[in-house]
Design a protein around this motif. Sequence first.
Motif, PDB file in Angstrom:
ATOM      1  N   VAL A  35       0.858  -1.187   0.000  1.00 48.34           N
ATOM      2  CA  VAL A  35       0.000   0.000   0.000  1.00 48.34           C
ATOM      3  C   VAL A  35       0.896   1.240   0.000  1.00 48.34           C
ATOM      4  O   VAL A  35       1.853   1.320   0.784  1.00 48.34           O
ATOM      5  N   TYR A  36       0.587   2.194  -0.868  1.00 52.05           N
ATOM      6  CA  TYR A  36       1.340   3.434  -0.912  1.00 52.05           C
ATOM      7  C   TYR A  36       0.575   4.545  -0.191  1.00 52.05           C
ATOM      8  O   TYR A  36      -0.655   4.562  -0.175  1.00 52.05           O
ATOM      9  N   ASN A  37       1.349   5.454   0.424  1.00 54.51           N
ATOM     10  CA  ASN A  37       0.752   6.591   1.125  1.00 54.51           C
ATOM     11  C   ASN A  37      -0.211   6.108   2.215  1.00 54.51           C
ATOM     12  O   ASN A  37      -1.370   6.517   2.290  1.00 54.51           O
ATOM     13  N   CYS A  38       0.299   5.220   3.079  1.00 53.88           N
ATOM     14  CA  CYS A  38      -0.529   4.574   4.100  1.00 53.88           C
ATOM     15  C   CYS A  38      -0.722   5.465   5.325  1.00 53.88           C
ATOM     16  O   CYS A  38       0.258   5.970   5.901  1.00 53.88           O
ATOM     17  N   GLY A  97      -2.589   6.696  17.468  1.00 52.49           N
ATOM     18  CA  GLY A  97      -3.480   7.412  16.559  1.00 52.49           C
ATOM     19  C   GLY A  97      -2.884   8.728  16.105  1.00 52.49           C
ATOM     20  O   GLY A  97      -3.607   9.715  15.927  1.00 52.49           O
ATOM     21  N   ILE A  98      -1.568   8.735  15.913  1.00 53.11           N
ATOM     22  CA  ILE A  98      -0.847   9.973  15.579  1.00 53.11           C
ATOM     23  C   ILE A  98       0.081   9.685  14.394  1.00 53.11           C
ATOM     24  O   ILE A  98       0.653   8.602  14.284  1.00 53.11           O
ATOM     25  N   GLY A  99       0.252  10.688  13.533  1.00 50.48           N
ATOM     26  CA  GLY A  99       1.272  10.580  12.498  1.00 50.48           C
ATOM     27  C   GLY A  99       0.767  10.756  11.091  1.00 50.48           C
ATOM     28  O   GLY A  99      -0.413  10.526  10.783  1.00 50.48           O
ATOM     29  N   GLY A 100       1.669  11.154  10.224  1.00 45.28           N
ATOM     30  CA  GLY A 100       1.355  11.299   8.810  1.00 45.28           C
ATOM     31  C   GLY A 100       1.508   9.978   8.080  1.00 45.28           C
ATOM     32  O   GLY A 100       1.750   8.940   8.695  1.00 45.28           O
ATOM     33  N   PRO A 101       1.384   9.990   6.756  1.00 47.73           N
ATOM     34  CA  PRO A 101       1.412   8.748   5.975  1.00 47.73           C
ATOM     35  C   PRO A 101       2.824   8.186   5.788  1.00 47.73           C
ATOM     36  O   PRO A 101       3.789   8.933   5.664  1.00 47.73           O
ATOM     37  N   ALA A 102       2.909   6.863   5.780  1.00 47.16           N
ATOM     38  CA  ALA A 102       4.156   6.191   5.395  1.00 47.16           C
ATOM     39  C   ALA A 102       4.139   6.026   3.884  1.00 47.16           C
ATOM     40  O   ALA A 102       3.084   5.743   3.291  1.00 47.16           O
ATOM     41  N   ASP A 103       5.277   6.191   3.258  1.00 42.71           N
ATOM     42  CA  ASP A 103       5.319   6.081   1.804  1.00 42.71           C
ATOM     43  C   ASP A 103       4.871   4.700   1.326  1.00 42.71           C
ATOM     44  O   ASP A 103       4.160   4.580   0.334  1.00 42.71           O
ATOM     45  N   ILE A 104       5.288   3.650   2.049  1.00 46.50           N
ATOM     46  CA  ILE A 104       4.947   2.289   1.638  1.00 46.50           C
ATOM     47  C   ILE A 104       4.598   1.458   2.865  1.00 46.50           C
ATOM     48  O   ILE A 104       5.280   1.541   3.894  1.00 46.50           O
ATOM     49  N   TRP A 105       3.560   0.664   2.764  1.00 47.63           N
ATOM     50  CA  TRP A 105       3.190  -0.310   3.791  1.00 47.63           C
ATOM     51  C   TRP A 105       3.219  -1.688   3.128  1.00 47.63           C
ATOM     52  O   TRP A 105       2.549  -1.918   2.114  1.00 47.63           O
ATOM     53  N   ILE A 106       4.019  -2.604   3.687  1.00 46.38           N
ATOM     54  CA  ILE A 106       4.179  -3.926   3.074  1.00 46.38           C
ATOM     55  C   ILE A 106       3.785  -5.014   4.065  1.00 46.38           C
ATOM     56  O   ILE A 106       4.263  -5.036   5.205  1.00 46.38           O
ATOM     57  N   GLU A 107       2.931  -5.933   3.618  1.00 43.80           N
ATOM     58  CA  GLU A 107       2.582  -7.121   4.394  1.00 43.80           C
ATOM     59  C   GLU A 107       2.942  -8.350   3.557  1.00 43.80           C
ATOM     60  O   GLU A 107       2.149  -8.809   2.729  1.00 43.80           O
ATOM     61  N   PRO A 108       4.139  -8.899   3.750  1.00 44.70           N
ATOM     62  CA  PRO A 108       4.564 -10.055   2.958  1.00 44.70           C
ATOM     63  C   PRO A 108       3.659 -11.266   3.200  1.00 44.70           C
ATOM     64  O   PRO A 108       3.115 -11.446   4.289  1.00 44.70           O
ATOM     65  N   ALA A 109       3.533 -12.099   2.178  1.00 48.93           N
ATOM     66  CA  ALA A 109       2.660 -13.268   2.281  1.00 48.93           C
ATOM     67  C   ALA A 109       3.252 -14.352   3.163  1.00 48.93           C
ATOM     68  O   ALA A 109       2.532 -15.082   3.844  1.00 48.93           O
ATOM     69  N   ASP A 110       4.582 -14.490   3.151  1.00 54.17           N
ATOM     70  CA  ASP A 110       5.255 -15.532   3.927  1.00 54.17           C
ATOM     71  C   ASP A 110       6.732 -15.167   4.066  1.00 54.17           C
ATOM     72  O   ASP A 110       7.150 -14.064   3.671  1.00 54.17           O
ATOM     73  N   ARG A 160       9.326   8.569   5.465  1.00 54.60           N
ATOM     74  CA  ARG A 160       9.849   8.463   4.113  1.00 54.60           C
ATOM     75  C   ARG A 160      10.571   7.138   3.957  1.00 54.60           C
ATOM     76  O   ARG A 160      11.777   7.041   4.022  1.00 54.60           O
ATOM     77  N   GLY A 161       9.795   6.107   3.754  1.00 57.59           N
ATOM     78  CA  GLY A 161      10.338   4.769   3.605  1.00 57.59           C
ATOM     79  C   GLY A 161       9.208   3.764   3.680  1.00 57.59           C
ATOM     80  O   GLY A 161       8.050   4.091   3.425  1.00 57.59           O
ATOM     81  N   ALA A 162       9.556   2.530   4.050  1.00 62.15           N
ATOM     82  CA  ALA A 162       8.566   1.451   4.090  1.00 62.15           C
ATOM     83  C   ALA A 162       8.361   0.951   5.514  1.00 62.15           C
ATOM     84  O   ALA A 162       9.314   0.857   6.294  1.00 62.15           O
ATOM     85  N   ILE A 163       7.134   0.635   5.835  1.00 62.39           N
ATOM     86  CA  ILE A 163       6.789  -0.041   7.077  1.00 62.39           C
ATOM     87  C   ILE A 163       6.478  -1.492   6.717  1.00 62.39           C
ATOM     88  O   ILE A 163       5.595  -1.750   5.891  1.00 62.39           O
ATOM     89  N   VAL A 164       7.208  -2.425   7.307  1.00 60.16           N
ATOM     90  CA  VAL A 164       7.005  -3.850   7.041  1.00 60.16           C
ATOM     91  C   VAL A 164       6.238  -4.448   8.215  1.00 60.16           C
ATOM     92  O   VAL A 164       6.661  -4.350   9.368  1.00 60.16           O
ATOM     93  N   HIS A 165       5.111  -5.066   7.911  1.00 61.06           N
ATOM     94  CA  HIS A 165       4.229  -5.621   8.940  1.00 61.06           C
ATOM     95  C   HIS A 165       3.958  -7.088   8.654  1.00 61.06           C
ATOM     96  O   HIS A 165       3.515  -7.443   7.552  1.00 61.06           O
ATOM     97  N   LEU A 166       4.238  -7.953   9.617  1.00 55.68           N
ATOM     98  CA  LEU A 166       4.029  -9.393   9.438  1.00 55.68           C
ATOM     99  C   LEU A 166       2.582  -9.740   9.806  1.00 55.68           C
ATOM    100  O   LEU A 166       2.305 -10.347  10.833  1.00 55.68           O
ATOM    101  N   GLY A 167       1.679  -9.324   8.928  1.00 57.63           N
ATOM    102  CA  GLY A 167       0.261  -9.458   9.226  1.00 57.63           C
ATOM    103  C   GLY A 167      -0.444 -10.605   8.532  1.00 57.63           C
ATOM    104  O   GLY A 167      -1.626 -10.843   8.779  1.00 57.63           O
ATOM    105  N   SER A 168       0.247 -11.354   7.664  1.00 53.21           N
ATOM    106  CA  SER A 168      -0.410 -12.448   6.951  1.00 53.21           C
ATOM    107  C   SER A 168      -0.598 -13.651   7.874  1.00 53.21           C
ATOM    108  O   SER A 168       0.045 -13.779   8.914  1.00 53.21           O
ATOM    109  N   THR A 169      -1.480 -14.555   7.465  1.00 56.22           N
ATOM    110  CA  THR A 169      -1.785 -15.731   8.293  1.00 56.22           C
ATOM    111  C   THR A 169      -0.569 -16.629   8.501  1.00 56.22           C
ATOM    112  O   THR A 169      -0.485 -17.335   9.508  1.00 56.22           O
ATOM    113  N   ARG A 170       0.376 -16.619   7.588  1.00 54.20           N
ATOM    114  CA  ARG A 170       1.564 -17.468   7.727  1.00 54.20           C
ATOM    115  C   ARG A 170       2.442 -17.043   8.899  1.00 54.20           C
ATOM    116  O   ARG A 170       3.234 -17.838   9.408  1.00 54.20           O
TER     117      ARG A 170
END
Length: 310
Positions: free
Chosen positions: A24-27, A36-49, A84-94
């Motif tokens: 997701v861009y501009n998350c 509940g504070i803060g501006g948008p992250a350039d990239i939000w990534i949730e890898p599948a595995d 200004r960068g990516a947020i990596v979140h391990l949110g997938s079911t794996r």
Amino acid sequence: VKELHGFFYCGMHSLKKAVKGKVVYNCDMKKKTTFGIGGPADIWIEPADTKDLASALTALKRGRIPYVVAGNGSNLLVNDKGYRGAIVHLGSTRFKEIKVTGVRVTVGAGYSLPKLVRYACENGLAGLESLVGIPGTVGGAIFMNAGGWASPMYGNIGGVVTALKVMDGSGRVRWIEGKKIRFGYRTSGLEGAIVLEAKLGLRKDDAEVIASRRGNFLSIKRQKQALDAPSAGCVFKNPDGSQLTSGQMIDMLGLKGARSGGAEISKKHANFIINKDNATCEDVMKLIELIRVRVRENYGVDLELEVKIV
């Protein structure tokens, strides 16, 4: 932003192609943090595995894009201008799988910590009940060695970790024995690594007895901590060698209830800053600076942040 524009406009398709999971861009980070504070992250990534996570890291490295790994955002304060960068979140079911064999629990880093505590307590597995009331994921809790009561029986989560599966920034995966992990006060010594999975060694006990202890811990926290307002938990670590906690020093300085814009130093727990009314990161930072200056002037102590500023 200018440094990233080349990647965004020329390599956006490459990142989408490299990652099978969600990109997701501009998350909006206000929706991704307990503060509940803060501006948008350039990239939000949730890898599948795990393999997809390695691909994402390779793509980010190739694009020279900085990244931060986030659990449920329970200890993050995001800048008003965003990240200004990516947020990596391990949110997938794996990353949320769990397996229980006797008193041994193998659990993914993305598994909910409150859910794990509840599961263990209901199934007669002791050792996690003091972690009740702490939001976030298992991986985030282990990375910062979350806890509250520093005792051999009811201490920090690092005390029950027998092994960890981690990935480094190059995508290499390895297991580390629990005894080789440098757990300390709000640290695991795992900087530069991403927790993927944990093996925990718990104890059998009567489920009703465990539930009673869990209830007592939660009751104490509800009485003393600001759990009913948006926050990122304790703002400062307790200083080494001090007879007073950070909260006690802030309280004794009469700073409870101090306001800056929409942010307030909690009247219930002085080491909590709460989002009282649409607070900004700037509001919170002003209170952080006020506390640091006053504590340094009156106690000669330089407080260290527990909250991570992104």
